[in-house]
Design a protein around this motif. Structure first.
Motif, PDB file in Angstrom:
ATOM      1  N   ILE A 133      -0.353   9.476  -2.956  1.00  0.00           N
ATOM      2  CA  ILE A 133      -1.390   8.514  -3.328  1.00  0.00           C
ATOM      3  C   ILE A 133      -0.947   7.117  -2.916  1.00  0.00           C
ATOM      4  CG2 ILE A 133      -2.250   9.896  -5.252  1.00  0.00           C
ATOM      5  CD1 ILE A 133      -0.828   7.858  -7.148  1.00  0.00           C
ATOM      6  N   THR A 134      -1.915   6.265  -2.670  1.00  0.00           N
ATOM      7  CA  THR A 134      -1.676   4.853  -2.390  1.00  0.00           C
ATOM      8  C   THR A 134      -2.543   4.045  -3.337  1.00  0.00           C
ATOM      9  OG1 THR A 134      -1.263   5.302  -0.058  1.00  0.00           O
ATOM     10  CG2 THR A 134      -1.762   3.022  -0.644  1.00  0.00           C
ATOM     11  N   ARG A 135      -1.900   3.149  -4.065  1.00  0.00           N
ATOM     12  CA  ARG A 135      -2.640   2.210  -4.909  1.00  0.00           C
ATOM     13  C   ARG A 135      -2.814   0.924  -4.114  1.00  0.00           C
ATOM     14  NH1 ARG A 135       0.959   4.631  -8.439  1.00  0.00           N
ATOM     15  NH2 ARG A 135      -0.052   5.813 -10.103  1.00  0.00           N
ATOM     16  N   GLU A 136      -4.028   0.388  -4.128  1.00  0.00           N
ATOM     17  CA  GLU A 136      -4.343  -0.872  -3.452  1.00  0.00           C
ATOM     18  C   GLU A 136      -4.474  -1.962  -4.498  1.00  0.00           C
ATOM     19  OE1 GLU A 136      -7.935  -1.278  -1.113  1.00  0.00           O
ATOM     20  OE2 GLU A 136      -7.238   0.336   0.179  1.00  0.00           O
ATOM     21  N   TYR A 137      -3.684  -3.001  -4.338  1.00  0.00           N
ATOM     22  CA  TYR A 137      -3.733  -4.147  -5.248  1.00  0.00           C
ATOM     23  C   TYR A 137      -4.286  -5.345  -4.499  1.00  0.00           C
ATOM     24  CZ  TYR A 137      -0.480  -1.550  -8.225  1.00  0.00           C
ATOM     25  OH  TYR A 137       0.104  -0.615  -9.023  1.00  0.00           O
ATOM     26  N   PRO A 138      -5.198  -6.091  -5.097  1.00  0.00           N
ATOM     27  CA  PRO A 138      -5.665  -7.312  -4.437  1.00  0.00           C
ATOM     28  C   PRO A 138      -4.531  -8.331  -4.382  1.00  0.00           C
ATOM     29  CG  PRO A 138      -6.576  -7.155  -6.652  1.00  0.00           C
ATOM     30  CD  PRO A 138      -5.803  -5.892  -6.411  1.00  0.00           C
ATOM     31  N   LYS A 139      -4.522  -9.089  -3.327  1.00  0.00           N
ATOM     32  CA  LYS A 139      -3.478 -10.089  -3.130  1.00  0.00           C
ATOM     33  C   LYS A 139      -4.116 -11.326  -2.526  1.00  0.00           C
ATOM     34  CE  LYS A 139       0.607 -10.825  -0.310  1.00  0.00           C
ATOM     35  NZ  LYS A 139       1.235 -10.394   0.915  1.00  0.00           N
ATOM     36  N   GLU A 140      -3.777 -12.471  -3.067  1.00  0.00           N
ATOM     37  CA  GLU A 140      -4.294 -13.714  -2.494  1.00  0.00           C
ATOM     38  C   GLU A 140      -3.763 -13.851  -1.073  1.00  0.00           C
ATOM     39  OE1 GLU A 140      -3.976 -18.458  -3.361  1.00  0.00           O
ATOM     40  OE2 GLU A 140      -4.070 -17.108  -5.086  1.00  0.00           O
ATOM     41  N   TRP A 141      -4.656 -14.180  -0.145  1.00  0.00           N
ATOM     42  CA  TRP A 141      -4.283 -14.298   1.254  1.00  0.00           C
ATOM     43  C   TRP A 141      -3.771 -15.693   1.552  1.00  0.00           C
ATOM     44  CZ3 TRP A 141      -6.152 -17.389   5.293  1.00  0.00           C
ATOM     45  CH2 TRP A 141      -5.741 -17.015   6.568  1.00  0.00           C
ATOM     46  N   LYS A 142      -2.739 -15.745   2.385  1.00  0.00           N
ATOM     47  CA  LYS A 142      -2.292 -17.013   2.958  1.00  0.00           C
ATOM     48  C   LYS A 142      -2.033 -16.770   4.434  1.00  0.00           C
ATOM     49  CE  LYS A 142       2.518 -16.570   1.340  1.00  0.00           C
ATOM     50  NZ  LYS A 142       2.516 -15.147   1.314  1.00  0.00           N
ATOM     51  N   LYS A 143      -2.120 -17.812   5.219  1.00  0.00           N
ATOM     52  CA  LYS A 143      -1.939 -17.701   6.664  1.00  0.00           C
ATOM     53  C   LYS A 143      -0.655 -16.924   6.963  1.00  0.00           C
ATOM     54  CE  LYS A 143      -3.559 -20.981   9.998  1.00  0.00           C
ATOM     55  NZ  LYS A 143      -3.548 -22.355  10.432  1.00  0.00           N
ATOM     56  N   GLY A 144      -0.776 -15.953   7.848  1.00  0.00           N
ATOM     57  CA  GLY A 144       0.345 -15.099   8.193  1.00  0.00           C
ATOM     58  C   GLY A 144       0.266 -13.732   7.523  1.00  0.00           C
ATOM     59  N   ASP A 145      -0.477 -13.625   6.417  1.00  0.00           N
ATOM     60  CA  ASP A 145      -0.703 -12.334   5.772  1.00  0.00           C
ATOM     61  C   ASP A 145      -1.782 -11.580   6.531  1.00  0.00           C
ATOM     62  OD1 ASP A 145       1.085 -12.982   3.754  1.00  0.00           O
ATOM     63  OD2 ASP A 145      -0.465 -13.432   2.261  1.00  0.00           O
TER      64      ASP A 145
ATOM     65  N   GLU B 124       2.788   3.180  -2.505  1.00  0.00           N
ATOM     66  CA  GLU B 124       2.620   4.603  -2.242  1.00  0.00           C
ATOM     67  C   GLU B 124       3.537   5.421  -3.132  1.00  0.00           C
ATOM     68  OE1 GLU B 124       3.467   4.232   1.823  1.00  0.00           O
ATOM     69  OE2 GLU B 124       1.437   3.612   2.316  1.00  0.00           O
ATOM     70  N   GLU B 125       3.061   6.617  -3.458  1.00  0.00           N
ATOM     71  CA  GLU B 125       3.835   7.480  -4.339  1.00  0.00           C
ATOM     72  C   GLU B 125       3.590   8.935  -3.955  1.00  0.00           C
ATOM     73  OE1 GLU B 125       4.353   8.075  -9.180  1.00  0.00           O
ATOM     74  OE2 GLU B 125       2.848   6.682  -8.430  1.00  0.00           O
ATOM     75  N   VAL B 126       4.674   9.718  -3.876  1.00  0.00           N
ATOM     76  CA  VAL B 126       4.576  11.159  -3.677  1.00  0.00           C
ATOM     77  C   VAL B 126       4.666  11.796  -5.054  1.00  0.00           C
ATOM     78  CG1 VAL B 126       5.631  13.197  -2.630  1.00  0.00           C
ATOM     79  CG2 VAL B 126       5.666  11.008  -1.406  1.00  0.00           C
ATOM     80  N   LEU B 127       3.682  12.630  -5.373  1.00  0.00           N
ATOM     81  CA  LEU B 127       3.638  13.260  -6.687  1.00  0.00           C
ATOM     82  C   LEU B 127       3.867  14.763  -6.548  1.00  0.00           C
ATOM     83  CD1 LEU B 127       0.481  11.407  -8.044  1.00  0.00           C
ATOM     84  CD2 LEU B 127       2.876  10.848  -8.493  1.00  0.00           C
ATOM     85  N   ASN B 128       4.617  15.328  -7.448  1.00  0.00           N
ATOM     86  CA  ASN B 128       4.916  16.754  -7.423  1.00  0.00           C
ATOM     87  C   ASN B 128       3.817  17.572  -8.104  1.00  0.00           C
ATOM     88  OD1 ASN B 128       7.420  16.772  -6.018  1.00  0.00           O
ATOM     89  ND2 ASN B 128       8.372  15.893  -7.837  1.00  0.00           N
ATOM     90  N   ILE B 129       2.587  17.274  -7.748  1.00  0.00           N
ATOM     91  CA  ILE B 129       1.425  18.030  -8.209  1.00  0.00           C
ATOM     92  C   ILE B 129       0.525  18.253  -7.000  1.00  0.00           C
ATOM     93  CG2 ILE B 129       1.491  17.210 -10.605  1.00  0.00           C
ATOM     94  CD1 ILE B 129      -0.627  15.113  -9.896  1.00  0.00           C
ATOM     95  N   ASP B 130      -0.332  19.247  -7.082  1.00  0.00           N
ATOM     96  CA  ASP B 130      -1.166  19.530  -5.908  1.00  0.00           C
ATOM     97  C   ASP B 130      -2.431  18.683  -5.843  1.00  0.00           C
ATOM     98  OD1 ASP B 130      -2.545  20.783  -7.948  1.00  0.00           O
ATOM     99  OD2 ASP B 130      -2.988  22.588  -6.791  1.00  0.00           O
ATOM    100  N   ASN B 131      -2.805  18.042  -6.952  1.00  0.00           N
ATOM    101  CA  ASN B 131      -4.038  17.261  -6.959  1.00  0.00           C
ATOM    102  C   ASN B 131      -3.926  16.177  -8.022  1.00  0.00           C
ATOM    103  OD1 ASN B 131      -6.641  16.290  -6.900  1.00  0.00           O
ATOM    104  ND2 ASN B 131      -7.602  18.282  -7.100  1.00  0.00           N
ATOM    105  N   PHE B 132      -4.172  14.934  -7.636  1.00  0.00           N
ATOM    106  CA  PHE B 132      -4.074  13.831  -8.580  1.00  0.00           C
ATOM    107  C   PHE B 132      -5.437  13.426  -9.134  1.00  0.00           C
ATOM    108  CE2 PHE B 132      -4.016   9.198  -9.385  1.00  0.00           C
ATOM    109  CZ  PHE B 132      -3.101   9.170 -10.427  1.00  0.00           C
ATOM    110  N   GLN B 133      -6.424  13.227  -8.234  1.00  0.00           N
ATOM    111  CA  GLN B 133      -7.717  12.718  -8.698  1.00  0.00           C
ATOM    112  C   GLN B 133      -8.911  13.505  -8.173  1.00  0.00           C
ATOM    113  OE1 GLN B 133      -7.494   8.597  -7.505  1.00  0.00           O
ATOM    114  NE2 GLN B 133      -8.125   9.027  -5.403  1.00  0.00           N
TER     115      GLN B 133
END
Length: 178
Positions: free
Chosen positions: A106-118, A64-73
């Motif tokens: 904004i929040t960037r979503e990154y794929p992550k390999e799953w393992k038990k407990g995730d 997550e990131e806070v940006l000092n602009i009113d609109n990113f995308q």
């Protein structure tokens, strides 16, 4: 109208005792005995103690990131499918409902390999996993006191609008059984 999916879910659950942030498996016997029906949206393979093997899932990492602009995308969600971009989507939260703040999150979503407990987010629908799931599905059809739902309970990817539609169908089917 406002409130998005939260508003819809609140209306659906109005007057229904609802427990949140509970670990079904820590008190399974208790939960199985307090109601005639259970709506289970967790991993179907875990529900059946992995008797046919473990299904595979994909997990996510969030940045997550806070940006000092009113609109990113300009939109709430932008998906990225090219091989060069390391994240799969960017969510700009202000575009869901509230937003005219002079900063944006904004929040960037990154794929992550799953393992038990995730945290499992998405099923991996390939031949191997779908064959395992079919065994669990057949077994679940004998459990008339359990309704399996959601991405993990039905081992199927759903967009939010489709899962709401599916939930409403399940409720209608249950009402017709009465």
């Amino acid at each position: 109208m406002g409130g998005g999916y939260t508003s819809i879910v609140k209306k659906l659950l109005f007057g229904v005792e609802t427990l949140l942030n509970e670990d079904f498996f820590k008190k399974r016997e208790y939960y199985e005995n307090i109601a005639e029906k259970i709506i289970f949206t967790g991993m179907i393979d875990e529900f059946y103690n992995y008797c046919f093997g473990e299904l595979e899932y994909r997990s996510l990492k969030f940045e997550e990131e806070v940006l000092n602009i009113d609109n990113f995308q300009g939109v709430a969600v932008m998906n990225f499918t090219d091989i060069e971009t390391p994240y799969t989507r960017i969510i700009e939260h202000k575009h869901f409902e509230f937003g005219n703040q002079n900063k944006t999150i904004i929040t960037r979503e990154y794929p992550k390999e799953w393992k038990k407990g995730d945290e499992p987010y998405y099923p991996i629908n390939n031949k191997k996993n779908n064959n395992i799931y079919e065994k669990y599905k057949k077994l679940s059809e004998k459990d008339t006191n359990v309704i399996f739902g959601g991405r993990l309970g039905t081992y199927k990817y759903y967009d939010m609008d489709k899962i709401i539609e599916e939930a409403l169908k399940v409720v209608e089917n249950e009402k017709n059984k009465e």
